[in-house]
Design a protein around this motif. Structure first.
Motif, PDB file in Angstrom:
ATOM      1  N   LEU A 128       0.813  -1.233   0.000  1.00 19.12           N
ATOM      2  CA  LEU A 128       0.000   0.000   0.000  1.00 19.12           C
ATOM      3  C   LEU A 128       0.838   1.272   0.000  1.00 19.12           C
ATOM      4  CD1 LEU A 128      -2.996  -0.579   2.426  1.00 19.12           C
ATOM      5  CD2 LEU A 128      -2.943  -0.664  -0.058  1.00 19.12           C
ATOM      6  N   ASN A 129       1.913   1.266   0.747  1.00 13.02           N
ATOM      7  CA  ASN A 129       2.694   2.488   0.967  1.00 13.02           C
ATOM      8  C   ASN A 129       3.780   2.622  -0.092  1.00 13.02           C
ATOM      9  OD1 ASN A 129       1.251   2.918   3.407  1.00 13.02           O
ATOM     10  ND2 ASN A 129       2.511   1.341   4.350  1.00 13.02           N
ATOM     11  N   MET A 130       3.442   3.390  -1.143  1.00  9.48           N
ATOM     12  CA  MET A 130       4.377   3.588  -2.243  1.00  9.48           C
ATOM     13  C   MET A 130       4.359   5.044  -2.688  1.00  9.48           C
ATOM     14  SD  MET A 130       3.887   0.231  -4.591  1.00  9.48           S
ATOM     15  CE  MET A 130       2.144   0.453  -4.731  1.00  9.48           C
ATOM     16  N   PRO A 131       5.454   5.462  -3.324  1.00 10.26           N
ATOM     17  CA  PRO A 131       5.502   6.840  -3.836  1.00 10.26           C
ATOM     18  C   PRO A 131       4.638   7.010  -5.083  1.00 10.26           C
ATOM     19  CG  PRO A 131       7.493   5.657  -4.448  1.00 10.26           C
ATOM     20  CD  PRO A 131       6.699   4.731  -3.559  1.00 10.26           C
ATOM     21  N   LYS A 132       4.407   8.232  -5.465  1.00  7.72           N
ATOM     22  CA  LYS A 132       3.629   8.627  -6.647  1.00  7.72           C
ATOM     23  C   LYS A 132       2.179   8.194  -6.526  1.00  7.72           C
ATOM     24  CE  LYS A 132       7.572   8.726  -9.754  1.00  7.72           C
ATOM     25  NZ  LYS A 132       8.134   8.328 -11.017  1.00  7.72           N
ATOM     26  N   ILE A 133       1.862   6.997  -6.986  1.00 11.53           N
ATOM     27  CA  ILE A 133       0.506   6.465  -6.879  1.00 11.53           C
ATOM     28  C   ILE A 133       0.533   5.443  -5.739  1.00 11.53           C
ATOM     29  CG2 ILE A 133      -1.299   5.146  -8.053  1.00 11.53           C
ATOM     30  CD1 ILE A 133      -0.057   6.035 -10.724  1.00 11.53           C
ATOM     31  N   ASN A 134      -0.237   5.687  -4.671  1.00 11.92           N
ATOM     32  CA  ASN A 134      -0.215   4.721  -3.578  1.00 11.92           C
ATOM     33  C   ASN A 134      -1.081   3.504  -3.924  1.00 11.92           C
ATOM     34  OD1 ASN A 134      -2.941   5.072  -2.692  1.00 11.92           O
ATOM     35  ND2 ASN A 134      -2.343   6.842  -1.474  1.00 11.92           N
ATOM     36  N   LEU A 158      -5.444   0.532  -6.758  1.00 15.37           N
ATOM     37  CA  LEU A 158      -6.625  -0.345  -6.698  1.00 15.37           C
ATOM     38  C   LEU A 158      -7.818   0.287  -7.408  1.00 15.37           C
ATOM     39  CD1 LEU A 158      -6.595  -1.570  -2.992  1.00 15.37           C
ATOM     40  CD2 LEU A 158      -6.340  -2.987  -5.024  1.00 15.37           C
ATOM     41  N   ASN A 159      -8.066   1.555  -7.113  1.00 19.87           N
ATOM     42  CA  ASN A 159      -9.189   2.254  -7.741  1.00 19.87           C
ATOM     43  C   ASN A 159      -9.068   2.283  -9.256  1.00 19.87           C
ATOM     44  OD1 ASN A 159     -11.151   3.185  -5.764  1.00 19.87           O
ATOM     45  ND2 ASN A 159      -9.465   4.360  -4.885  1.00 19.87           N
ATOM     46  N   ILE A 160      -7.870   2.497  -9.753  1.00 21.69           N
ATOM     47  CA  ILE A 160      -7.645   2.524 -11.200  1.00 21.69           C
ATOM     48  C   ILE A 160      -7.947   1.151 -11.804  1.00 21.69           C
ATOM     49  CG2 ILE A 160      -5.872   2.729 -13.006  1.00 21.69           C
ATOM     50  CD1 ILE A 160      -4.529   4.875 -11.119  1.00 21.69           C
ATOM     51  N   LEU A 161      -7.402   0.105 -11.190  1.00 22.23           N
ATOM     52  CA  LEU A 161      -7.573  -1.243 -11.745  1.00 22.23           C
ATOM     53  C   LEU A 161      -9.011  -1.729 -11.693  1.00 22.23           C
ATOM     54  CD1 LEU A 161      -4.530  -3.434 -10.689  1.00 22.23           C
ATOM     55  CD2 LEU A 161      -4.898  -2.109 -12.748  1.00 22.23           C
ATOM     56  N   LYS A 162      -9.679  -1.489 -10.598  1.00 17.28           N
ATOM     57  CA  LYS A 162     -11.030  -2.036 -10.430  1.00 17.28           C
ATOM     58  C   LYS A 162     -12.061  -1.303 -11.290  1.00 17.28           C
ATOM     59  CE  LYS A 162      -9.955  -5.430  -7.874  1.00 17.28           C
ATOM     60  NZ  LYS A 162     -10.045  -6.787  -8.396  1.00 17.28           N
ATOM     61  N   LYS A 163     -11.690  -0.162 -11.870  1.00 15.84           N
ATOM     62  CA  LYS A 163     -12.582   0.556 -12.788  1.00 15.84           C
ATOM     63  C   LYS A 163     -12.296   0.205 -14.244  1.00 15.84           C
ATOM     64  CE  LYS A 163     -13.325   4.385  -9.658  1.00 15.84           C
ATOM     65  NZ  LYS A 163     -12.827   5.672  -9.224  1.00 15.84           N
ATOM     66  N   ASP A 164     -11.257  -0.619 -14.472  1.00 19.98           N
ATOM     67  CA  ASP A 164     -10.847  -0.967 -15.825  1.00 19.98           C
ATOM     68  C   ASP A 164     -11.345  -2.372 -16.169  1.00 19.98           C
ATOM     69  OD1 ASP A 164      -9.249  -1.940 -18.061  1.00 19.98           O
ATOM     70  OD2 ASP A 164      -7.959  -0.201 -17.715  1.00 19.98           O
ATOM     71  N   ALA A 165     -12.114  -2.502 -17.227  1.00 23.14           N
ATOM     72  CA  ALA A 165     -12.706  -3.789 -17.609  1.00 23.14           C
ATOM     73  C   ALA A 165     -11.664  -4.878 -17.843  1.00 23.14           C
ATOM     74  CB  ALA A 165     -13.565  -3.610 -18.863  1.00 23.14           C
ATOM     75  N   ILE A 184     -10.591  -5.888  -3.112  1.00 18.70           N
ATOM     76  CA  ILE A 184      -9.421  -6.762  -3.020  1.00 18.70           C
ATOM     77  C   ILE A 184      -9.839  -8.187  -2.695  1.00 18.70           C
ATOM     78  CG2 ILE A 184      -7.810  -4.941  -2.375  1.00 18.70           C
ATOM     79  CD1 ILE A 184      -8.016  -6.177   0.551  1.00 18.70           C
ATOM     80  N   ALA A 185      -8.909  -9.109  -2.915  1.00 18.30           N
ATOM     81  CA  ALA A 185      -9.155 -10.526  -2.629  1.00 18.30           C
ATOM     82  C   ALA A 185      -8.595 -10.942  -1.272  1.00 18.30           C
ATOM     83  CB  ALA A 185      -8.528 -11.381  -3.725  1.00 18.30           C
ATOM     84  N   ILE A 227      -4.049  -8.988  -3.871  1.00 19.71           N
ATOM     85  CA  ILE A 227      -3.808  -9.286  -2.471  1.00 19.71           C
ATOM     86  C   ILE A 227      -2.875  -8.210  -1.927  1.00 19.71           C
ATOM     87  CG2 ILE A 227      -2.860 -10.941  -0.815  1.00 19.71           C
ATOM     88  CD1 ILE A 227      -3.811 -12.167  -4.237  1.00 19.71           C
ATOM     89  N   ILE A 228      -3.312  -7.563  -0.871  1.00 19.25           N
ATOM     90  CA  ILE A 228      -2.491  -6.544  -0.224  1.00 19.25           C
ATOM     91  C   ILE A 228      -1.512  -7.252   0.700  1.00 19.25           C
ATOM     92  CG2 ILE A 228      -2.499  -4.510   1.286  1.00 19.25           C
ATOM     93  CD1 ILE A 228      -3.930  -4.128  -1.452  1.00 19.25           C
ATOM     94  N   LEU A 229      -0.234  -6.892   0.609  1.00 16.21           N
ATOM     95  CA  LEU A 229       0.810  -7.379   1.499  1.00 16.21           C
ATOM     96  C   LEU A 229       1.532  -6.146   2.005  1.00 16.21           C
ATOM     97  CD1 LEU A 229       2.318  -9.841   2.690  1.00 16.21           C
ATOM     98  CD2 LEU A 229       3.802  -9.761   0.661  1.00 16.21           C
ATOM     99  N   THR A 230       1.236  -5.771   3.251  1.00 17.53           N
ATOM    100  CA  THR A 230       1.674  -4.476   3.739  1.00 17.53           C
ATOM    101  C   THR A 230       2.001  -4.516   5.225  1.00 17.53           C
ATOM    102  OG1 THR A 230       1.052  -2.122   3.768  1.00 17.53           O
ATOM    103  CG2 THR A 230      -0.681  -3.709   4.253  1.00 17.53           C
TER     104      THR A 230
END
Length: 136
Positions: free
Chosen positions: A59-65, A70-77, A104-105, A85-88
């Motif tokens: 979860l904790n990353m620079p630029k795009i967290n 997640l929001n970008i991917l889940k809106k893309d068909a 998320i799964a 899977i979040i590993l944080t």
């Protein structure tokens, strides 16, 4: 169990090395592509030459967290059915809730002890390599 194509999105080089060490220890034949940030991960996904079976995401990353990613991917068909899977290190309940609301799964905490980390990664890979996954 089938071999998985995994997109591992992690900005910490030590965590990337640890993940690969676990795969070696487990004698895994999973194919892993690394992305050091979410922006790079999006480029890999949009390139169309690599469609992962699962995405393991910090979860904790620079630029795009991670949550923005997640929001970008889940809106893309093309990508919304890829299990993420979040590993944080974040046990923040607000993060957990928001991630599950996005779709998320799974949400896993990085343990401090290496042996515990091995068990978590083994369980994750065993579980997902037995699942029926959507291929689009």
């Amino acid at each position: 169990m089938k071999s998985l194509k995994i997109l591992f999105v992690e900005d910490d080089l030590i965590e990337v090395m640890k993940f690969h060490r676990v795969l070696e220890k487990l004698q895994s034949d999973h194919q892993v592509i690394e992305a050091s940030n979410a922006e790079f991960a999006l480029n890999i996904l949009r390139d169309q030459q690599y469609k992962p079976d699962i995405i393991i995401l910090d979860l904790n990353m620079p630029k795009i967290n991670g949550i923005e990613f997640l929001n970008i991917l889940k809106k893309d068909a093309l990508f919304k059915y890829i299990p993420i899977i979040i590993l944080t290190t974040s046990a923040n309940q607000r993060d957990v809730k928001e991630c599950f609301e996005i779709g998320i799964a799974g949400y896993l905490l990085k343990p401090l002890k290496y042996d515990d980390y091995v068990l978590i990664i083994k369980g994750l890979l065993d579980y997902w390599s037995q699942n029926i996954l959507i291929s689009i």
